[in-house]
Enzyme design. Structure first.
Site, short mmCIF file in Angstrom:
data_model
loop_
_atom_site.label_atom_id
_atom_site.label_comp_id
_atom_site.label_asym_id
_atom_site.label_seq_id
_atom_site.Cartn_x
_atom_site.Cartn_y
_atom_site.Cartn_z
N ARG A 50 37.21 48.73 51.55
CA ARG A 50 36.46 48.58 50.30
C ARG A 50 37.15 47.53 49.44
O ARG A 50 38.33 47.25 49.61
CB ARG A 50 36.35 49.91 49.56
CG ARG A 50 37.67 50.59 49.28
CD ARG A 50 37.46 51.91 48.54
NE ARG A 50 38.73 52.59 48.30
CZ ARG A 50 39.29 53.45 49.13
NH1 ARG A 50 38.70 53.76 50.27
NH2 ARG A 50 40.44 54.02 48.84
N ASN B 65 51.62 51.42 49.41
CA ASN B 65 53.01 51.60 48.99
C ASN B 65 53.40 53.08 48.95
O ASN B 65 54.47 53.47 49.42
CB ASN B 65 53.24 50.98 47.61
CG ASN B 65 53.18 49.47 47.63
OD1 ASN B 65 53.27 48.86 48.68
ND2 ASN B 65 53.04 48.88 46.46
N ARG C 270 51.96 55.69 50.48
CA ARG C 270 51.96 56.30 51.81
C ARG C 270 53.18 55.86 52.62
O ARG C 270 53.75 56.64 53.37
CB ARG C 270 50.67 55.92 52.55
CG ARG C 270 49.51 56.84 52.23
CD ARG C 270 48.20 56.27 52.72
NE ARG C 270 47.72 55.21 51.83
CZ ARG C 270 46.63 54.50 52.05
NH1 ARG C 270 45.92 54.73 53.16
NH2 ARG C 270 46.25 53.57 51.20
N HIS D 17 56.85 50.93 45.93
CA HIS D 17 56.50 49.79 45.07
C HIS D 17 57.59 48.72 45.11
O HIS D 17 57.29 47.52 45.11
CB HIS D 17 56.26 50.25 43.64
CG HIS D 17 55.08 51.16 43.49
ND1 HIS D 17 53.84 50.86 43.99
CD2 HIS D 17 54.95 52.39 42.90
CE1 HIS D 17 52.99 51.83 43.72
NE2 HIS D 17 53.64 52.77 43.06
N ARG E 157 47.02 56.93 37.13
CA ARG E 157 48.14 57.46 37.92
C ARG E 157 49.11 58.20 37.01
O ARG E 157 49.05 58.09 35.79
CB ARG E 157 48.85 56.31 38.64
CG ARG E 157 47.99 55.65 39.71
CD ARG E 157 48.77 54.62 40.49
NE ARG E 157 47.98 54.06 41.57
CZ ARG E 157 48.45 53.23 42.49
NH1 ARG E 157 49.72 52.87 42.45
NH2 ARG E 157 47.66 52.78 43.44
N THR F 28 42.49 48.26 36.61
CA THR F 28 42.15 49.02 35.41
C THR F 28 42.13 50.51 35.70
O THR F 28 42.31 51.33 34.79
CB THR F 28 40.78 48.58 34.87
OG1 THR F 28 39.82 48.58 35.93
CG2 THR F 28 40.84 47.18 34.27
N GLU F 29 41.92 50.87 36.96
CA GLU F 29 41.91 52.29 37.34
C GLU F 29 43.32 52.86 37.54
O GLU F 29 43.50 54.08 37.53
CB GLU F 29 41.10 52.48 38.64
CG GLU F 29 39.60 52.26 38.49
CD GLU F 29 39.21 50.80 38.46
OE1 GLU F 29 38.11 50.49 37.96
OE2 GLU F 29 40.01 49.95 38.91
N ASN F 30 44.29 51.98 37.71
CA ASN F 30 45.66 52.45 37.97
C ASN F 30 46.30 53.16 36.79
O ASN F 30 47.32 53.84 36.94
CB ASN F 30 46.55 51.29 38.42
CG ASN F 30 46.28 50.84 39.84
OD1 ASN F 30 46.60 49.72 40.21
ND2 ASN F 30 45.69 51.71 40.66
N ASP G 260 47.74 47.54 49.50
CA ASP G 260 47.52 48.99 49.53
C ASP G 260 48.50 49.66 50.49
O ASP G 260 48.82 49.11 51.54
CB ASP G 260 46.08 49.26 49.97
CG ASP G 260 45.63 50.66 49.60
OD1 ASP G 260 46.32 51.32 48.79
OD2 ASP G 260 44.59 51.10 50.13
#
EC number: 2.5.1.-
Length: 249
Positions: free
Chosen positions: A203, A31, A33, A46, A80, A75-77, A29
């Site tokens: 999380r 990249n 920022r 990335h 984006r 799966t949520e990416n 986590d």
């Protein structure tokens, strides 16, 4: 690689080999920022993140850790921006193509876990080729979670088991943890001993929900592109100070 990083090519003296985690998982986590802080486009974060992952893989190999699992794309990416998603798919494909020969030479066994059928066909082809060409390697086992979601993994396992029961291939009273795990994306892969999450977020983000039942979690504020062997050393030191009880007193 800095002088300090070069010195860490061998297992540090303050780490006990017998207490190392056999399997490390990472949520990479930060990249975006990192890129923002550098005044760069997100895609540059990335790219730097890939370099950090390559170094961690080599570090695990150098220090005798048997398995590494990286959360590359959830799966949520897909939610984006389309431009970023397309870049990531292209990046995955390019890195696989460029690094495969070295992975073979370094005896790395590559495995992808997740719903791979939803990925671009060209990427699916590179994934299949990388797994086929490294399947007999017996060095570190490198698993890449791509289009992966822990809840979705559990649901698809339940559906597969229910279908076998419906077909008479499996009896309900035969269903146990071992049977269930055989239907997960990670079938045949040991559960992680240590999960590292960068960027300070606390999380799991739908990652390895079943597999992390007894795993230790280490959180660092370091953004993923800045995660190096020194940071990994700190994580392993913290891990070795913990007493794993697996639910016992």
């Amino acid at each position: 690689m800095t002088i300090q990083q070069t010195e860490l090519q061998e297992l540090p003296l303050d780490l006990k080999r017998e207490l190392l985690p056999k399997h490390v998982a990472v949520i990479m986590d930060g990249n975006g920022r990192w890129a923002k802080r550098q005044g760069l486009p997100r895609i540059m974060g990335h790219k730097r993140g890939v370099d950090a992952l390559k170094d961690l893989l080599r570090c695990c190999r150098d220090w005798g850790i048997q398995a590494l699992t990286a959360y590359a794309f959830s799966t949520e990416n897909w939610k984006r921006p389309q431009e970023e998603v397309e870049f990531l798919m292209t990046l995955f494909q390019r890195v696989l193509r460029q690094e495969l020969r070295e992975m073979v030479e370094e005896n790395v066994q590559i495995q992808f876990v997740g719903n791979l059928t939803a990925l671009p066909r060209s990427l699916q082809a590179e994934i299949s080729r990388s797994m086929e060409e490294t399947k007999n390697n017996r060095g570190i086992r490198f698993s890449v979670a791509t289009n992966y979601g822990g809840r979705q993994e559990i649901l698809q396992a339940c559906r597969a088991i229910a279908q076998k029961v419906q077909q008479g291939l499996l009896q309900p009273d035969e269903i146990n943890e071992e049977v269930f795990e055989r239907h997960l994306y990670t079938a045949g892969i040991s559960d992680p001993d240590l999960l590292i999450r960068t960027s300070g977020e606390m999380r799991l983000s739908n990652f390895l929900l079943w597999q992390m039942a007894y795993g230790e979690i280490y959180i660092t504020d370091t953004l993923w592109p800045d995660f190096d062997r020194t940071e990994f050393h700190r994580a392993l030191c913290a891990y070795q100070q913990r007493e794993r009880r697996f639910g016992k007193v």
